[in-house]
Scaffold this motif. Sequence first.
Motif, short mmCIF file in Angstrom:
data_model
loop_
_atom_site.label_atom_id
_atom_site.label_comp_id
_atom_site.label_asym_id
_atom_site.label_seq_id
_atom_site.Cartn_x
_atom_site.Cartn_y
_atom_site.Cartn_z
N VAL A 91 0.83 -1.20 0.00
CA VAL A 91 0.00 0.00 0.00
C VAL A 91 0.87 1.25 0.00
N HIS A 92 1.93 1.25 0.82
CA HIS A 92 2.82 2.40 0.89
C HIS A 92 3.57 2.59 -0.43
N ALA A 93 3.96 1.49 -1.07
CA ALA A 93 4.60 1.60 -2.38
C ALA A 93 3.65 2.23 -3.38
N GLY A 94 2.38 1.86 -3.31
CA GLY A 94 1.39 2.47 -4.19
C GLY A 94 1.27 3.96 -3.96
N ASP A 95 1.38 4.40 -2.70
CA ASP A 95 1.35 5.83 -2.41
C ASP A 95 2.51 6.55 -3.10
N LEU A 96 3.69 5.96 -3.03
CA LEU A 96 4.87 6.58 -3.61
C LEU A 96 4.80 6.62 -5.13
N LEU A 97 4.15 5.62 -5.71
CA LEU A 97 4.00 5.57 -7.16
C LEU A 97 2.89 6.48 -7.68
N HIS A 98 1.97 6.85 -6.79
CA HIS A 98 0.82 7.67 -7.19
C HIS A 98 0.70 8.86 -6.24
N PRO A 99 1.64 9.78 -6.29
CA PRO A 99 1.68 10.85 -5.29
C PRO A 99 0.54 11.84 -5.41
N ARG A 100 -0.20 11.84 -6.51
CA ARG A 100 -1.29 12.81 -6.66
C ARG A 100 -2.62 12.26 -6.15
N SER A 101 -2.58 11.08 -5.60
CA SER A 101 -3.77 10.48 -5.02
C SER A 101 -3.67 10.55 -3.50
N PRO A 102 -4.81 10.55 -2.78
CA PRO A 102 -4.73 10.51 -1.32
C PRO A 102 -3.94 9.29 -0.86
N PRO A 103 -3.35 9.35 0.32
CA PRO A 103 -2.57 8.21 0.81
C PRO A 103 -3.45 7.01 1.12
N GLY A 104 -2.89 5.85 0.97
CA GLY A 104 -3.60 4.63 1.29
C GLY A 104 -4.66 4.29 0.26
N LEU A 105 -5.53 3.36 0.62
CA LEU A 105 -6.65 2.96 -0.22
C LEU A 105 -7.95 3.36 0.46
N PRO A 106 -8.99 3.63 -0.32
CA PRO A 106 -10.27 4.00 0.30
C PRO A 106 -10.86 2.86 1.09
N PHE A 107 -11.39 3.19 2.26
CA PHE A 107 -12.04 2.20 3.10
C PHE A 107 -13.54 2.16 2.82
N PHE A 108 -14.12 1.00 2.98
CA PHE A 108 -15.57 0.90 3.00
C PHE A 108 -16.07 1.45 4.33
N VAL A 109 -17.12 2.28 4.27
CA VAL A 109 -17.70 2.87 5.47
C VAL A 109 -19.09 2.28 5.68
N PRO A 110 -19.29 1.51 6.74
CA PRO A 110 -20.59 0.85 6.93
C PRO A 110 -21.61 1.79 7.57
N SER A 111 -22.86 1.47 7.35
CA SER A 111 -23.94 2.09 8.13
C SER A 111 -24.36 1.08 9.19
N GLU A 112 -25.41 1.40 9.91
CA GLU A 112 -25.89 0.45 10.93
C GLU A 112 -26.69 -0.65 10.24
#
Length: 270
Positions: A123-144
Amino acid sequence: MSPRRRVYAIVAASAVGAAAVVVAITAAAHEEPPTPPAPRAGKPPFAGDATQPPELVADVRKAMDAWPVGTIPRLRALVQARPRSGFVRLNLGLALFWARDDAGAVREWRVAASVDPDTPSAVHAGDLLHPRSPPGLPFFVPSEHPDPAVRRELLRGIALQRAGRPVSAERAFAAAARAAPNDAEAQVAAAVSRFRKDAPERAFGRLGPLVRRFPHAQTVRFHLGLLSIWINDFAQARRQLRLARGLGPRTRLGREANTLLGSLLNVGTG
């Protein structure tokens, strides 16, 4: 701080954000400035990874701490011994970057992301290769979720995401989606977990059709907006997040959508 970086900071700090990038030098990785003869100032940071064997972590840390004396040869020797260790290759890439071998750094980061994909190092390597994207990968956000069995499977996938295990998370969410084929949350989670910075279509190709299948599901619109931030399509992000907010402004996803919309006010409008 620019408006775009402010968005990334808010995304990273909120419940929808990914873990912060290991180092703050990603933007320079693709700028390709003229290469001066001397190494970069200071020393390369050590990029840790809690999933790695302690003895390997110690060896890599010692090599990085010794900079510049023997750091790159020692890391190359570790790569020879463990060619499929994304952790070692990530740190070798950082050392090469500091030595101004930018091409070598990018090469190591690409290998790190591909040979050891189910690790924080990938994941960190992906950050370094794609510096114009937010860090990390998007998380799924659950509802109740009303079904405790489905919610339990979703929470398992979320835990794996937050541990920096994207491949394992994808498998967990896929299992949840198979077990609940008519559940919007499970289907969205499976789609979101497929996102990779070098192949965003893996997620969008699954997520987009869910708009027609679940036209009133807030989770679909919210996550389309969230993933659009990761590909810098801020107009689409605003559109989808407004739709998500309109489907329930007081829900968890409605509040998160409103937070992200506030951060997007001055981004991508110029």
